[in-house]
Scaffold this motif. Structure first.
Motif, PDB file in Angstrom:
ATOM      1  N   HIS A  64       7.523   0.584   2.237  1.00 51.99           N
ATOM      2  CA  HIS A  64       7.913   0.026   3.547  1.00 51.99           C
ATOM      3  C   HIS A  64       8.562   1.183   4.313  1.00 51.99           C
ATOM      4  N   ASP A  65       9.110   2.041   3.536  1.00 49.58           N
ATOM      5  CA  ASP A  65      10.087   3.329   4.324  1.00 49.58           C
ATOM      6  C   ASP A  65       8.853   4.305   4.559  1.00 49.58           C
ATOM      7  N   PHE A  66       8.222   4.618   3.624  1.00 46.19           N
ATOM      8  CA  PHE A  66       6.881   5.548   3.598  1.00 46.19           C
ATOM      9  C   PHE A  66       6.109   5.553   5.198  1.00 46.19           C
ATOM     10  N   ALA A  67       5.956   4.093   5.225  1.00 40.26           N
ATOM     11  CA  ALA A  67       4.961   3.624   6.383  1.00 40.26           C
ATOM     12  C   ALA A  67       5.796   3.545   7.610  1.00 40.26           C
ATOM     13  N   ILE A 105       4.591   2.739  11.265  1.00 40.34           N
ATOM     14  CA  ILE A 105       3.721   1.639  10.664  1.00 40.34           C
ATOM     15  C   ILE A 105       4.603   0.586  10.433  1.00 40.34           C
ATOM     16  N   SER A 106       4.343  -0.367  11.206  1.00 39.76           N
ATOM     17  CA  SER A 106       5.354  -1.777  10.889  1.00 39.76           C
ATOM     18  C   SER A 106       4.879  -2.429   9.550  1.00 39.76           C
ATOM     19  N   PRO A 107       5.800  -3.225   9.034  1.00 39.10           N
ATOM     20  CA  PRO A 107       5.551  -4.118   7.952  1.00 39.10           C
ATOM     21  C   PRO A 107       4.588  -5.540   8.510  1.00 39.10           C
ATOM     22  N   HIS A 108       3.897  -6.027   7.564  1.00 38.05           N
ATOM     23  CA  HIS A 108       3.252  -7.304   8.064  1.00 38.05           C
ATOM     24  C   HIS A 108       4.401  -8.413   8.604  1.00 38.05           C
ATOM     25  N   LYS A 109       3.831  -9.038   9.708  1.00 40.71           N
ATOM     26  CA  LYS A 109       4.931  -9.867  10.439  1.00 40.71           C
ATOM     27  C   LYS A 109       5.898 -10.776   9.741  1.00 40.71           C
ATOM     28  N   ASP A 136       0.807  -1.144  -0.038  1.00 40.75           N
ATOM     29  CA  ASP A 136       0.117   0.081  -0.065  1.00 40.75           C
ATOM     30  C   ASP A 136       0.990   1.186   0.273  1.00 40.75           C
ATOM     31  N   LEU A 137       1.032   2.007  -1.156  1.00 34.93           N
ATOM     32  CA  LEU A 137       1.917   3.148  -1.272  1.00 34.93           C
ATOM     33  C   LEU A 137       1.364   4.377  -0.646  1.00 34.93           C
ATOM     34  N   LEU A 138      -0.060   4.407  -0.382  1.00 35.79           N
ATOM     35  CA  LEU A 138      -0.812   5.445   0.206  1.00 35.79           C
ATOM     36  C   LEU A 138      -0.394   5.572   1.706  1.00 35.79           C
ATOM     37  N   CYS A 139      -0.078   4.562   2.408  1.00 35.48           N
ATOM     38  CA  CYS A 139       0.030   4.524   3.824  1.00 35.48           C
ATOM     39  C   CYS A 139       0.715   3.576   4.414  1.00 35.48           C
ATOM     40  N   LEU A 140      -0.017   2.273   4.338  1.00 34.30           N
ATOM     41  CA  LEU A 140       0.522   1.120   5.166  1.00 34.30           C
ATOM     42  C   LEU A 140       1.655   0.294   4.837  1.00 34.30           C
ATOM     43  N   GLY A 141       2.231   0.652   3.700  1.00 33.77           N
ATOM     44  CA  GLY A 141       3.479  -0.053   3.187  1.00 33.77           C
ATOM     45  C   GLY A 141       3.246  -1.518   3.130  1.00 33.77           C
ATOM     46  N   ILE A 142       3.817  -2.358   3.662  1.00 32.70           N
ATOM     47  CA  ILE A 142       3.715  -3.706   3.433  1.00 32.70           C
ATOM     48  C   ILE A 142       2.558  -4.300   4.337  1.00 32.70           C
ATOM     49  N   LYS A 143       1.478  -4.075   3.440  1.00 32.29           N
ATOM     50  CA  LYS A 143       0.140  -4.367   4.184  1.00 32.29           C
ATOM     51  C   LYS A 143      -0.006  -6.123   4.328  1.00 32.29           C
ATOM     52  N   ALA A 168      10.290 -13.046   4.590  1.00 26.31           N
ATOM     53  CA  ALA A 168      10.200 -12.802   3.297  1.00 26.31           C
ATOM     54  C   ALA A 168      10.968 -11.869   2.904  1.00 26.31           C
ATOM     55  N   LYS A 169      11.707 -10.869   3.575  1.00 23.31           N
ATOM     56  CA  LYS A 169      12.627  -9.773   3.027  1.00 23.31           C
ATOM     57  C   LYS A 169      13.989 -10.498   2.684  1.00 23.31           C
TER      58      LYS A 169
END
Length: 479
Positions: free
Chosen positions: A101-104, A109-113, A57-64, A118-119
């Motif tokens: 990821h960095d925007f969130a 706002i942390s990425p999905h657990k 989600d590039l609007l806010c949540l990053g790695i949703k 996966a990274k």
């Protein structure tokens, strides 16, 4: 002896980057939709595929959302073209993922657990990856939270309120909009903090002992006062709430003392801290086994012994055994019962050179609590304005070191009655959190200072601390 096969997770963490990139896929409309479905595939020598699947989600949540597929025959994977995805180059996939990821992360706002695993299917996010300009946020670059009503959006809204400011983000529900068009937003879609505040039910979901200053910022004063009046939380949680309420009382009477959040977030010191968060998390993940061993040793000692000389010696031996492991030493200083630290404090101070930076700074914190003045061996921390100055030869400083430095400097400012420094360092801590038992020791000192500064007596103070909160470092304990 036959080598035990690695679990899929351990294999991905340690070996996936050795596999060549096979193919990458993304939805064709990702740039317009601001929502990217990405698959990054790596191929084993047996032609099977290990892949990371990311919803960005590039609007806010990053790695949703995030998942991974391990060592699976290519023919068993779904036809990605049927998912509306097209092939793309790895560089594009990487940049889109980390832009979100960095925007969130800028708004805490942390990425999905599952991104923690996966990274490692991705390349390292460093200068070897050519940087692309990926648009994030709305047309002005501000976060725009677009979710369905079932999403647990309230904690995210609180973080946006804190880090972006109320006028610098937007919020609406997906069902309220056919297509994202900022020009078509209506006032009814905007979030009003007063109408949709975190409530008591949300607060009660926080486990006992996990309340910290960065968490309390999300809750209205009236709610915190009500929770305190109910007296349903532990004494330590109540201490944190009381201190936060005193802070807010001071902010009402002397608002100029509190640094502006925008100035803090744009400061070089905070930016370095923020950029090092992922490094701290990576090191903590790698230290899990050592941490578990420390916890088990602590439980065995605590289970069979009271706070006496024999037990204190056992704890000191545990400190010494873990002196070369900075994260384990940090864990011990954060979790060992205070009486054991006090009983060993002289020996710890004399041997402070055994500890790495994080351990030294927390030891200096406890030393200052007991002695009220800084011992000569810790003067270098007083003289430093930033943690890099205190440890110029230490090339691998990360976010943990910054937090340890800030907590010591905040306590020193309290002891020196330097209000401006107190609130500079406290404001940084209220963004990043403190954690562990040290936050209670700090909260006691800050609460006492606030009451003196505000000229509040226990008789007219609705947030008065209980006697046991104020007397953890009595003369008897110092002897």
């Amino acid at each position: 002896m036959k080598e035990q096969p690695l679990s899929p997770e351990k294999y991905i963490q340690t070996r996936a980057r050795n596999l060549p990139i096979y193919k990458c896929y993304i939805n064709e409309d990702w740039n317009d939709a601001k929502l990217a479905n990405i698959i990054v595939m790596r191929q084993h020598s047996n032609e099977n595929i290990t892949a990371g699947v990311f919803l960005i989600d590039l609007l806010c949540l990053g790695i949703k959302e995030c998942d991974y597929i391990f060592n699976t025959p290519l023919e068993e994977l779904n036809n990605v073209s049927a998912m509306g995805l097209i092939e793309t180059d790895y560089n594009t996939a990487h940049n889109v993922i980390y832009a979100g990821h960095d925007f969130a992360l800028h708004f805490e706002i942390s990425p999905h657990k599952d991104f923690e695993i996966a990274k490692y299917i991705l390349e390292d996010d460093d200068d070897s990856i050519p940087l692309m300009d990926i648009a994030v946020g709305d047309e002005e670059g501000n976060p725009y939270l677009l979710v369905n009503e079932d999403y647990n959006y309230k904690p995210i809204l609180a973080k946006l309120e804190k880090h972006a400011g109320r006028d610098n983000f937007s919020f609406s529900f997906e069902e309220d909009m056919d297509d994202y068009d900022e020009s078509e937003e209506e006032e009814d879609d905007e979030w009003d903090m007063d109408d949709d505040e975190l409530n008591e039910e949300d607060f009660n979901e926080i486990e006992d002992g996990f309340i910290d200053f960065n968490i309390l910022k999300a809750y209205q004063t009236e709610l915190l006062e009500d929770i305190l009046e109910l007296n349903a939380r532990s004494a330590t949680d109540n201490l944190m709430i009381k201190t936060e309420l005193l802070l807010r009382k001071l902010e009402e009477t002397a608002p100029d003392l509190i640094p502006k959040i925008d100035a803090l977030l744009s400061s070089q010191e905070y930016k370095i801290f923020h950029n090092k968060i992922e490094e701290s998390q990576r090191l903590a993940d790698m230290n899990n086994d050592a941490d578990e061993a420390v916890f088990e040793a602590l439980k065995k000692i605590s289970a069979r012994q009271e706070p006496n000389a024999i037990a204190a010696e056992s704890f000191y031996k545990l400190f010494t055994k873990n002196a070369s492991n900075e994260l384990s030493t940090y864990l011990l200083f954060q979790t060992v019962p205070l009486p054991f630290i006090l009983m060993n404090l002289n020996a710890l101070e004399e041997n402070m050179h055994q500890y790495l930076p994080a351990g030294q700074m927390l030891l200096a914190f406890y030393s200052l609590l007991k002695h009220e003045t800084v011992l000569p061996q810790f003067n270098f921390l007083i003289q430093a304005t930033q943690v890099q100055e205190a440890y110029p030869a230490h090339k691998n400083l990360h976010s943990l070191h910054y937090k340890c430095f800030w907590i010591f400097k905040a306590l020193y400012a309290i002891k020196q009655n330097k209000a401006e420094d107190i609130f500079y360092y406290h404001s940084l801590l209220s963004i990043c959190g403190i954690g562990g038992d040290v936050k209670y020791m700090y909260a006691i000192q800050l609460s006492k200072w606030l009451k003196a500064y505000l000229n509040i007596t226990d008789e007219d103070n609705p947030f008065a601390d209980d006697d046991e909160d104020d007397d953890l470092f009595t003369d008897d304990e110092q002897d």
